[in-house]
Design an enzyme around this catalytic site. Structure first.
Site, mmCIF file in Angstrom:
data_model
loop_
_atom_site.group_PDB
_atom_site.id
_atom_site.type_symbol
_atom_site.label_atom_id
_atom_site.label_comp_id
_atom_site.label_asym_id
_atom_site.label_seq_id
_atom_site.Cartn_x
_atom_site.Cartn_y
_atom_site.Cartn_z
ATOM 1 N N GLU A 39 3.372 1.750 -1.250
ATOM 2 C CA GLU A 39 2.767 2.947 -0.647
ATOM 3 C C GLU A 39 2.900 2.866 0.866
ATOM 4 O OE1 GLU A 39 -1.241 3.919 -1.901
ATOM 5 O OE2 GLU A 39 -1.740 4.735 0.081
ATOM 6 N N GLU B 196 -3.309 8.605 8.024
ATOM 7 C CA GLU B 196 -4.569 8.839 7.321
ATOM 8 C C GLU B 196 -5.678 9.011 8.355
ATOM 9 O OE1 GLU B 196 -5.589 7.092 3.161
ATOM 10 O OE2 GLU B 196 -4.573 5.518 4.294
#
Length: 363
Positions: free
Chosen positions: A243, A248
């Protein structure tokens, strides 16, 4: 005899009247719609041009060809502004075509204008090629690129939003707008709706420079993310597929954007990560970028020559480097969850939006 002459004169007048009426009607039909547009080169970003449709009358669709291999296809979105990026100096022929009431190629009108870009974008790397982008210049999300994932099962992080099938995604003035909305005040699963979009099976990449220009939501409880997962997710599972979190953000920790990687060797806690203060991230667009090679993955904001975090294991194994396989993009705006909701949810902030100007991949 006089009566016959008068009758013939009457017939001639009627025919003449009908002829001119028909001509007038034909001319009116031709003038029912006219095509036209204006453009403006951004004074602060002279490689970006804004186009405005000012066509008039009764027409059904518009289609833009920006002269840079980017077109919109037929669209019902007649009024919004469109933006196009021209990284290299030169002249570009831009064409606007509109469809009349017959919705046929014989019932179209077009106009072309030549724009001049005076200089190359100094941030554009000519050693790279733009291999794919979504500039969000059409009237709706391009389902040839994106799939909407749906549901309210928590998504592995105890999140509370229900991801809808496109109801919370729109394109406005060339920008993708993902909206998180409050359904009720219960703060339980399904109390909010939002969007999660993926390119799995449609647009997948191994290595390259990925850039996403975005403006972030604000307020306690929101959790937007721009990230990638390995396309072998269904067989290898997570985290073995790898990932890559390009960006974020959690609203309760304003102005700190995070970039992270998750692998089999670092899945329990986020070990491979760093953050950067971006004080205007909620009010202005910024470019969130990643440079991914066989040797390393680096993250930056706005300036590719100034990465704030680089991941490069000295000895690469399947556990710490699953990043030699294709990955797909994910864009989503979560509400609550183990991280986003760590300090609760402020229900007064909704609706909130994650706005994305473009997604670009260079190789």
């Amino acid at each position: 005899m006089i009566k016959i002459v008068k009758f013939l004169t009457y017939i001639s007048l009627v025919l003449a009247s009908s002829f001119f009426s028909a001509c007038s009607s034909s001319n009116d039909d031709e003038s029912e719609y006219e095509v036209g547009f204006d453009y403006e080169i951004d004074s602060t970003d002279p490689n970006t041009v804004t186009f405005t449709n000012n066509s008039t009358g009764d027409y059904l669709y518009v289609e833009w060809d920006f002269g840079n291999d980017e077109t919109t296809g037929k669209s019902t979105d007649k009024s919004s502004e469109r933006t196009a990026y021209y990284p290299l100096a030169g002249t570009y022929d831009v064409t606007l075509t509109i469809w009349g009431p017959l919705n046929s190629i014989v019932d179209t009108k077009s106009i072309s204008k030549t724009i001049t870009i005076e200089s190359d974008d100094p941030d554009y790397d000519t050693s790279e090629t733009l291999v794919w982008s979504d500039e969000f210049s059409s009237s709706s999300v391009n389902t040839d690129y994106w799939t909407f994932e749906t549901g309210s099962g928590g998504w592995g992080n105890d999140e509370l939003q229900n991801y809808t099938d496109g109801d919370n995604a729109s394109i406005e003035d060339g920008v993708l707008v993902i909206t998180a909305e409050k359904v009720n005040d219960d703060k339980t699963a399904g109390s909010y709706t939002s969007t999660r979009m993926i390119t799995w099976g449609k647009k997948e990449f191994t290595y390259g420079r990925m850039e996403i220009r975005a403006k972030l939501p604000s307020g306690t409880g929101v959790w937007p993310a721009i990230w990638m997962l390995g396309t072998n997710l269904s067989t290898a599972g997570w985290p073995a597929c790898g990932e890559i979190d390009i960006m974020e953000y959690v609203g309760y920790d304003p102005y700190n954007v995070h970039s992270s990687l998750h692998t089999t060797s670092s899945s329990g806690s986020t070990i491979n990560t760093s953050n950067l203060t971006v004080e205007n991230c909620e009010d202005e667009f910024n470019v969130y970028g990643m440079i991914w090679t066989e040797d390393s993955i680096s993250f930056y904001v706005n300036d590719q020559d100034n990465p704030f975090y680089t991941y490069a294991p000295t000895v690469k194994t399947d556990d710490n480097w699953p990043f030699d396989e294709p990955q797909f993009f994910i864009l989503n705006l979560a509400v609550g969850g183990t991280w986003g909701g760590a300090q609760g949810i402020d229900n007064t902030i909704f609706p909130q939006t994650l706005e994305i100007d473009y997604v670009r991949v260079y190789q």
